[in-house]
Enzyme design. Structure first.
Site, PDB file in Angstrom:
ATOM      1  CE1 TYR A 144      -3.600   2.615   0.624  1.00 36.31           C
ATOM      2  CE2 TYR A 144      -2.370   3.250   2.579  1.00 36.31           C
ATOM      3  CZ  TYR A 144      -3.383   3.485   1.669  1.00 36.31           C
ATOM      4  OH  TYR A 144      -4.173   4.602   1.825  1.00 36.31           O
ATOM      5  CG  ASP A 239       5.783   3.681   0.926  1.00 34.90           C
ATOM      6  OD1 ASP A 239       6.072   4.342   1.946  1.00 34.90           O
ATOM      7  OD2 ASP A 239       4.622   3.576   0.476  1.00 34.90           O
ATOM      8  CE  LYS A 267       0.880   4.816   8.511  1.00 35.76           C
ATOM      9  NZ  LYS A 267       0.990   4.257   7.168  1.00 35.76           N
TER      10      LYS A 267
HETATM   11  C1  LIG Z   1       0.395   4.760   5.795  1.00 32.37           C
HETATM   12  C2  LIG Z   1       1.160   4.498   4.548  1.00 32.37           C
HETATM   13  C3  LIG Z   1       1.111   5.368   3.442  1.00 32.37           C
HETATM   14  C4  LIG Z   1       0.172   6.516   3.368  1.00 32.37           C
HETATM   15  O1  LIG Z   1       0.395   7.474   4.326  1.00 32.37           O
HETATM   16  P1  LIG Z   1      -0.798   8.498   4.722  1.00 32.37           P
HETATM   17  O2  LIG Z   1      -0.143   9.446   5.664  1.00 32.37           O
HETATM   18  O3  LIG Z   1      -1.877   7.649   5.335  1.00 32.37           O
HETATM   19  O4  LIG Z   1      -1.253   9.136   3.459  1.00 32.37           O
HETATM   20  C5  LIG Z   1       1.948   5.123   2.378  1.00 32.37           C
HETATM   21  N1  LIG Z   1       2.782   4.070   2.380  1.00 32.37           N
HETATM   22  C6  LIG Z   1       2.857   3.220   3.402  1.00 32.37           C
HETATM   23  C7  LIG Z   1       3.822   2.092   3.368  1.00 32.37           C
HETATM   24  C8  LIG Z   1       2.025   3.387   4.518  1.00 32.37           C
HETATM   25  O5  LIG Z   1       2.054   2.503   5.518  1.00 32.37           O
END
Ligand SMILES: *Cc1c(COP(=O)(O)O)cnc(C)c1O
Length: 423
Positions: A144, A239, A267
């Site tokens: 994701y 990511d 995060k």
């Molecule tokens: C949470 C997450 C996102 C998206 O971040 P948001 O601040 O919710 O837009 C993108 N990539 C990864 C791996 C994530 O866990």
């Protein structure tokens, strides 16, 4: 357990907010529950609006590696607030946090701040395409990367429990340059590079996927990504919105010794405020406006309150032995869970201080495997744990997190409840 106030709050929210929530998984639909409305959080503990207390293993989806409501992080944010909350003009905090991020992550030579992980990924992908002048993006099933249109292909997390691989509202043309491959499938990767290598702008990957539940990369898989992208002139994007600052100070790239061209973080970075970032090689980052032709901007980017909370957070994480201690505590805890789970049809996948319980008799190494696990049993487990005062991440396609604030007592009580579930 009385949850009357949460039920009333949910009813009211439904009148104004679609599904009553501002992010779909919070509705707890996938686990057959109604959402919890939180009044307060402290350390590893949530208190709902009915006054029930829960030990939190979701921690705002991995944000609170130090626990909720950390006094030093709060103090930094409060001090920033007293000087005004946004300028739209540079502030010293931005450079201070940028320096810390660059010193922490091996692949980060230059970094730009944004307000969410979605925005960070969207910007990194645009930059990769602008830098390479190529269109194709390769991702992996179950990874994701936020709700970016062209990456909502076989996306994990909340998008996985929606029951469709993608999302309505994304025209086919938008995803026509996106290729999604099974994670850990080295042959599929080789094939796509053989067939389209000179058209691939970037491979984007969660180096340790956490949005299909925690899945570990097979030996050499990340190295193979590095090699194939390097040979074909494509960029490698890690990511690390979850893994950055969590697995080690330098994220998965430090843990696995594979340095990507671009990295996204989020995060943990904002210390509980909306902040995320993308960055990497200086020559690539110099293609961004105002120096280069790739446009990217943000009204609240580098917000001084979020930057200050981020600085305080990274300062605390840089204390000697922080990650070693946290990972050791997590590993002891997970080993005890594993000894209980043995022979009971539960698999525990983990990396550092994150883990997922899969109700499955076989190993879970891909999105396909995760989809095959027993989701009804997971739902029963979630409801049982909630009833017993534990808030775990409410989906088998999510990770649970341990923070520095979890006490031995809290972890022991979790282990006891886990044990009793099988009686
Ligand atoms: C949470 C997450 C996102 C998206 O971040 P948001 O601040 O919710 O837009 C993108 N990539 C990864 C791996 C994530 O866990």
């Amino acid at each position: 357990m009385n949850r009357e106030q949460s039920k009333l709050a949910y009813k009211e929210a439904l009148q104004f907010i679609p599904g009553g929530v501002n992010s779909p998984v919070r509705a707890l639909k996938g686990v057959g529950e109604q959402p919890l409305f939180v009044g307060k959080a402290e350390g590893a503990e949530l208190t709902d609006v009915d006054g029930n207390r829960f030990t939190d293993f979701c921690l705002s989806w991995g944000v609170f590696i130090l626990g909720h409501n950390h006094p030093q992080v709060n103090k930094a944010a409060m001090e920033a607030i007293s000087n005004g909350t946004s300028y739209g003009i540079p502030s010293l905090q931005e450079t201070e946090l940028a320096r810390r991020v660059c010193e922490s992550l091996p692949g980060m030579e230059r970094v730009r701040f944004v307000s969410s992980g979605t925005e960070a990924v969207m910007s990194a992908v645009r930059l990769a395409r602008g830098f390479t002048n190529r269109p194709v993006i390769v991702k992996f099933d179950g990874c994701y990367h936020g709700h970016v249109d062209h990456l909502l292909v076989a996306a994990g997390s909340g998008a996985a429990t929606l029951g469709s691989a993608s999302s309505a509202g994304v025209p086919g043309e938008f995803v026509s340059h996106t290729v999604s491959l099974p994670f850990n499938d080295r042959e599929a990767l080789q094939t796509v590079f053989r067939e389209k290598g000179d058209r691939i702008a970037a491979v984007i990957v969660e180096p340790v996927p956490a949005n299909m539940g925690v899945i570990n990369p097979a030996d050499g898989f990340l190295h193979q990504l590095r090699e194939l992208t390097g040979q074909s002139g494509a960029l490698l994007i890690f990511d690390e919105v979850i893994t950055g600052f969590r697995l080690s100070p330098g994220g998965a790239q430090e843990t696995f010794g594979v340095i990507p061209d671009l990295t996204t973080v989020g995060k943990i970075l904002g210390g509980g405020f909306p902040a995320a970032a993308f960055g990497g090689r200086a020559d690539i980052m110099s293609r961004l406006a105002p120096d280069g032709p790739v446009y990217q901007a943000g009204t609240l980017s580098g917000n001084p309150v979020a930057m200050s909370a981020g600085i305080a957070t990274l300062q605390l994480l840089s204390e000697e032995g922080f990650h070693a201690n946290l990972n050791r505590k997590a590993s002891r805890f997970i080993r005890r869970l594993e000894s209980i789970a043995a022979g009971k049809g539960v698999r525990i996948n983990s990396q550092g201080s994150m883990f997922t319980l899969f109700f499955s008799d076989s190993e879970v190494n891909s999105f396909e495997d995760a989809k095959q696990t027993d989701h009804a049993a997971f739902g029963r487990f979630f409801r049982y744990m909630l009833q017993n005062g534990f808030y775990i991440s409410p989906s088998p396609f999510e990770a649970c997190f341990i923070s520095a604030a979890h006490s031995d007592g809290e972890l022991c009580r979790f282990i006891e409840a886990f044990d009793k579930f099988f009686c």
